[in-house]
Design a protein around this motif. Sequence first.
Motif, PDB file in Angstrom:
ATOM      1  N   ASP A   8       0.846  -1.190   0.000  1.00 28.55           N
ATOM      2  CA  ASP A   8       0.000   0.000   0.000  1.00 28.55           C
ATOM      3  C   ASP A   8       0.885   1.244   0.000  1.00 28.55           C
ATOM      4  N   THR A   9       0.591   2.139  -0.950  1.00 31.73           N
ATOM      5  CA  THR A   9       1.432   3.328  -1.105  1.00 31.73           C
ATOM      6  C   THR A   9       0.684   4.641  -0.830  1.00 31.73           C
ATOM      7  N   GLY A  14       0.398   8.557  -2.432  1.00 32.01           N
ATOM      8  CA  GLY A  14      -0.748   9.385  -2.039  1.00 32.01           C
ATOM      9  C   GLY A  14      -0.327  10.749  -1.540  1.00 32.01           C
ATOM     10  N   SER A  15       0.913  10.856  -1.095  1.00 31.12           N
ATOM     11  CA  SER A  15       1.337  12.154  -0.555  1.00 31.12           C
ATOM     12  C   SER A  15       1.497  13.196  -1.668  1.00 31.12           C
ATOM     13  N   GLY A 221      -8.484   4.199  -1.326  1.00 30.81           N
ATOM     14  CA  GLY A 221      -9.319   5.112  -2.099  1.00 30.81           C
ATOM     15  C   GLY A 221      -8.681   5.498  -3.421  1.00 30.81           C
ATOM     16  N   GLY A 222      -7.547   4.880  -3.746  1.00 32.41           N
ATOM     17  CA  GLY A 222      -6.834   5.213  -4.988  1.00 32.41           C
ATOM     18  C   GLY A 222      -6.005   6.484  -4.873  1.00 32.41           C
ATOM     19  N   LEU A 223      -5.835   7.019  -3.641  1.00 29.76           N
ATOM     20  CA  LEU A 223      -5.107   8.290  -3.493  1.00 29.76           C
ATOM     21  C   LEU A 223      -3.695   8.180  -4.073  1.00 29.76           C
ATOM     22  N   GLY A 224      -3.374   9.057  -5.015  1.00 27.25           N
ATOM     23  CA  GLY A 224      -2.039   8.998  -5.611  1.00 27.25           C
ATOM     24  C   GLY A 224      -1.892  10.004  -6.735  1.00 27.25           C
ATOM     25  N   ALA A 225      -0.715  10.068  -7.298  1.00 30.89           N
ATOM     26  CA  ALA A 225      -0.426  11.051  -8.345  1.00 30.89           C
ATOM     27  C   ALA A 225      -1.367  10.868  -9.540  1.00 30.89           C
ATOM     28  N   GLY A 226      -1.610  11.937 -10.261  1.00 32.98           N
ATOM     29  CA  GLY A 226      -2.490  11.892 -11.435  1.00 32.98           C
ATOM     30  C   GLY A 226      -3.892  11.498 -11.032  1.00 32.98           C
TER      31      GLY A 226
END
Length: 335
Positions: A8-9, A14-15, A221-226
């Motif tokens: 999990d990233t 996500g940051s 929740g899919g939080l991440g770049a793009g």
Amino acid sequence: MPKVFVTDTTLRDGSHSVGHKFDLDDIKEICKGLDEAKVDIIEVGHGDGLTGSTCNYGFSKYDDFEMLEAASSVIKNSKLATLLLPGIGTVEDLKKAKECGVEVVRIATHVTEADISQQHITEAKKMGFFVVGFLMMAHRANVDKVLEEAKKMESYGADVVYATDSAGAMLPNDVRNKIGTLVKELKIPIGFHSHDNLGLAIGNSIAAIEAGATYLDGSLGGLGAGAGNTPTEMLVAVLNRLKIEHNVDMFKTMDVSSKKLIPIVKKYGVNLNNLEDSMMLGYSGVYSSFMLHAKRAAARFNVDYRDIILELGRREAVGGQEDWIVEIAEQLENK
Ligand SMILES: C[C@H](O)CC(=O)C(=O)O
Ligand SMILES: [Mn+2]
């Protein structure tokens, strides 16, 4: 199909979505939740990797080592990971990460530049890390080149090599071809990290699994770049549906996402979709109009609405059988 390990990233990729501004207490809360859900690997740090906090990439609120120490203080089951891009992070930074309790290091290079990972992979191995080679922008090279670069990382001592769809640009056939080739030609396990820019993060993850990838990334929740990453909770749901062995508790990943992450990211103006309801309906194959009644019954009988939906799925309920909802809730209450 072989067992899959989930990384999990949320607290690294996500940051990017919160300007690298996670608070230490937020990091602890999310790590605790992921750890209780038995996620195999939890990645923490600046979005651009160790010591990425610069005017180039954006300053984080805390330095990576403070974040890693905070994470490490609450993790009991999972392995703590961090990312390093050679040229940004150094071997000295790896030593400090080790002292903070990091067990897994992911060494990331552009897909055609694996050469620059040699020193970091070799030194990380000597320090006792589990080392992941992370080939970014995997859509930018043809399959032969991806293979050549992955082989270099394997020869430097990497324990796993990832093809990384950094731009969310890969199509399922490309994923199948590249992952399938790496699985066939390398001796070490192969991983896949996807972004959802074409709405294909989950689909491409499935293509990767079917092609033999055994390390898969997600973020809550899919939080991440793009457009974000593959949602971890959804990845786990799909693994369950595919009956693929893994270590993660689906309900617990959903809980940490909806109860912990969503309120945290709201502070940064990020409105993350709550995937719970739609995911439960798809997971159990239940018609959407049952949801409202299941939630009402769950509140009335003080049970988890997800268990009601699961049971409706098991019974293959169809429209007109809404009366089952109260009956199921009552049975769950008496269990
Ligand atoms: C530094 C990048 O954010 C690493 C990554 O997650 C990707 O390439 O995707
Ligand atoms: Mn990424």
